[in-house]
Design a protein around this motif. Structure first.
Motif, mmCIF file in Angstrom:
data_model
loop_
_atom_site.group_PDB
_atom_site.id
_atom_site.type_symbol
_atom_site.label_atom_id
_atom_site.label_comp_id
_atom_site.label_asym_id
_atom_site.label_seq_id
_atom_site.Cartn_x
_atom_site.Cartn_y
_atom_site.Cartn_z
ATOM 1 N N TYR A 1 -2.346 -6.916 -3.013
ATOM 2 C CA TYR A 1 -1.680 -6.087 -2.012
ATOM 3 C C TYR A 1 -1.061 -6.991 -0.967
ATOM 4 O O TYR A 1 -1.726 -7.877 -0.417
ATOM 5 N N PRO B 1 0.813 -1.219 0.000
ATOM 6 C CA PRO B 1 0.000 0.000 0.000
ATOM 7 C C PRO B 1 0.845 1.267 0.000
ATOM 8 O O PRO B 1 1.858 1.362 0.691
ATOM 9 N N TYR C 1 6.769 -9.322 -4.393
ATOM 10 C CA TYR C 1 5.808 -8.429 -5.039
ATOM 11 C C TYR C 1 6.565 -7.651 -6.100
ATOM 12 O O TYR C 1 7.805 -7.631 -6.117
ATOM 13 N N GLY D 1 -7.293 -0.840 -0.935
ATOM 14 C CA GLY D 1 -7.732 -1.197 -2.279
ATOM 15 C C GLY D 1 -9.145 -1.705 -2.370
ATOM 16 O O GLY D 1 -9.666 -1.912 -3.470
ATOM 17 N N SER E 1 -2.217 -10.633 2.920
ATOM 18 C CA SER E 1 -2.333 -10.313 1.499
ATOM 19 C C SER E 1 -3.778 -10.446 1.063
ATOM 20 O O SER E 1 -4.568 -11.177 1.677
#
Length: 624
Positions: A275, A74, A293, A101, A247
């Motif tokens: 995320y 984030p 990520y 999100g 996540s």
């Protein structure tokens, strides 16, 4: 160290609104008795840039392929979303910590064009018209709008959503729409929204960005409950697999009802947006280096300057770029809780400002990459500079005697140190200010007239700022202050913020290029004691309230700029925060798995909704 905090978005910014409203395309207010004709969008201070038959936003590539995935941590959040963890899938209330999100699963009446300062165009709403007084707006909805379960999204859902959010929604929403009187379905696909005559100019546009929720779903389910069951949505993504607190995947809806609308062509191209949540920023960086990520905006200057020498960068598998950031930088700093008795005096607060040596911090810890923030409207034409203009003085004169005299001269700017880390001149100034406020040093301890020592606590949810805070604390100790740093878990941190249980807390707030109703939440009296509001400093000043109203309700861009500069002078005179730093760019790094349009939108980074997966996704490490 840290260039700026990840951003807590201004209320509703990024959902669609984030701008004050001039009804439709007129510059002057509608002529009495003359209704405003139905239009395909709304804007302020001028015509809409896009015609009714526009095909797509200029910055979106309608040929972008769908597929692939992007994983990130984030960098901005809204409502009750928490960048470090989550324990609920309800993001529209105050309780609980929702994943960042989650708003991507909801549609709204209209969406923002990020090449214009504030214009929005129809999504669920096909057209909108208003009465001459601007108190009644009617939205014509698209009959093809659907929930993810295939059932129709109707006018009843829209009206239900607005009333529910006003009554029970997160304070960032409910407090912003108090002047919305009613919302009524006057047909299956037509909604009428009524506003008080005293409503702010941007309120009708603001409600076009509200998330629309299902009336049927929240008839069967408690809207105020914290639950890990994802709610029914209608947006481009739905909640997919998730690991609580760790996540969450947002999975693209292939048959999304609005995928071919002009506002959506070329957008929402990834099949999966994930995320990842990390409580420690260093751990998060190591995870990025390992490919766990794939996209990262770097907020730590030391890492940006020295950390990107790992093999994947050196051989080109990870790219680094700097993108221009033309949005107002807004306010970042340690916000001072004026609700605390020992922090209520502005002289005390100015002493705290004098004790922070930005020049030393920037050179020693930030590699000279940043600029000092001085204004609530940094990096915009709303920032006050120099002597007030005649127009500003005309606004400020009625308040003479109710505001500090400095308001009628150059605005307060944080003092520039000698860069030594312990500027004796500024520390002496701090001692003098504290004495004026009734504090004296006895045996190296600063005490008030009752003999109580001056203690102050920095509250944080991460140790990232420790290297910045510790030198600052040493300067405070030289003043006889007893400082401490309290690092708590993410849930406790958010709870204490909601209840204003802190002395100093670091936060960054971004601002819209055209400030609207949302700015009232930051510094007006109505938000000062509302749990969960972003008025962290507890500002409650009738002058600030009145000037804020002038900003929100300005009838032209020129009037708004003048009012904002006058407001900025008064806000800065209150010493409500210890300004930190800003930069005018996004520093990003990503695995070489993506492609994007040639031009970035002016007012957003645009990664999630505009980039797409490249063929390299088949051969490079992915977040699993």
């Amino acid at each position: 160290m840290t260039p700026h905090r990840p951003t807590r978005r201004v209320v509703l910014a990024g959902l669609a609104a984030a701008g004050a409203l001039r009804p439709f395309t007129t510059i002057a207010a509608p002529e009495a008795g003359v209704p405003v004709a139905a239009r395909h969008g709304m804007s302020i201070f001028g015509d809409l840039a896009l015609a009714p038959d526009f095909r797509h936003f200029a910055y979106a590539d309608p040929e972008a392929p769908k597929g692939g995935r992007i994983a990130l941590v984030p960098s901005s959040w809204a409502f009750n979303q928490n960048p470090d963890t989550f324990n609920t899938m309800n993001t529209l209330i105050l309780r609980g910590d929702a994943p960042v999100g989650l708003d991507i699963i909801f549609d709204s009446l209209m969406v923002r064009n990020f090449e214009e300062p504030d214009a929005v165009y129809g999504l669920v709403a096909r057209e909108v018209e208003a009465n001459a007084e601007g108190t009644i707006y009617r939205f014509d909805l698209r009959p093809e709008a659907r929930w993810h379960d295939g059932t129709p999204l109707t006018a009843e859902d829209v009206a239900f959503s607005f009333l529910l959010l006003k009554e029970k929604g997160h304070p960032s929403i409910s407090q912003s729409i108090l002047d919305m009187e009613d919302a009524t379905a006057i047909g299956p696909h037509e909604v009428e929204v009524r506003f008080k005559p005293t409503r702010s100019r941007d309120l009708p546009q603001l409600i076009t960005g509200l998330p629309i929720v299902s009336r049927r779903y929240y008839t069967d389910n408690d809207f105020e409950a914290t639950t890990m069951t994802p709610p029914l949505g209608s947006g481009p993504y739905r909640v997919g697999p998730f690991r609580a607190g760790r996540s969450v995947d947002y999975v693209r809806v292939p048959d999304y009802w609005a995928k071919d609308l002009p506002v959506n062509r070329g957008r929402y191209n990834f099949d999966v947006v994930r995320y990842e949540f990390y409580r420690d920023r260093d751990v998060a960086f190591e995870a990025f280096k390992a490919g766990q990520y794939t996209f990262r905006e770097e907020f730590t200057s030391r890492t940006w300057a020295t950390g990107y020498d790992f093999p994947a960068v050196l051989d080109g598998r990870v790219k680094r770029e700097t993108l221009p950031d033309e949005t107002p930088s807004g306010a970042q700093g340690w916000f001072i809780n004026t609700r605390r008795p020992h922090l209520a005096d502005p002289r005390v607060r100015e002493a705290l400002i004098c004790a922070f040596d930005f020049e030393w911090t920037n050179r020693t810890l930030f590699y000279g990459l940043y600029e000092r923030t001085s204004s609530y409207f940094e990096n915009s034409d709303l920032l006050a500079t120099g002597e007030p203009s005649p127009e500003e003085l005309a606004l400020l004169e009625p308040y003479r005697g109710r505001v500090p005299d400095e308001v009628f001269g150059p605005p307060f700017t944080p003092p520039v140190s000698d860069g030594s880390g312990r500027d004796r001149r500024l520390l002496r100034r701090a001692v003098d200010l504290l004495k004026e406020a009734g504090w004296e040093i006895e045996d190296r301890v600063l005490r008030n007239e009752r003999g109580e020592p001056f203690r102050i606590e920095f509250l944080d949810a991460s140790s990232t700022f420790q290297r910045v805070i510790q030198p600052y604390m040493r300067n405070l100790e030289m003043l006889g202050i007893a400082p401490s740093l309290r690092i708590v878990d993410a849930s406790q941190y958010q709870s204490r913020l909601n209840d204003y249980d802190f002395d100093l807390v670091s936060r960054r707030y971004s601002m819209s290029p055209t400030p609207g109703e949302g700015i009232k939440r930051f510094w007006t009296s109505s938000s000062a004691d509302t749990p969960g509001s972003p008025n962290l400093a507890g500002i409650a000043d009738p002058v600030i309230d009145e000037l804020t109203d002038r900003v929100v309700n300005a009838s032209s861009r020129e009037e708004q700029v003048t009012a904002a500069r006058a407001l900025d002078r008064v806000l800065r005179s209150g010493r409500y925060w210890i300004p930190q730093w800003h930069k005018r760019e996004h520093t990003i790094a990503y695995w070489d798995l993506f492609e994007r349009p040639a031009e970035k939108p002016r007012y957003t980074r645009g990664v999630i909704d505009l980039w797409w997966a490249s063929p390299a996704q088949n051969t490079t490490p992915q977040a699993q």
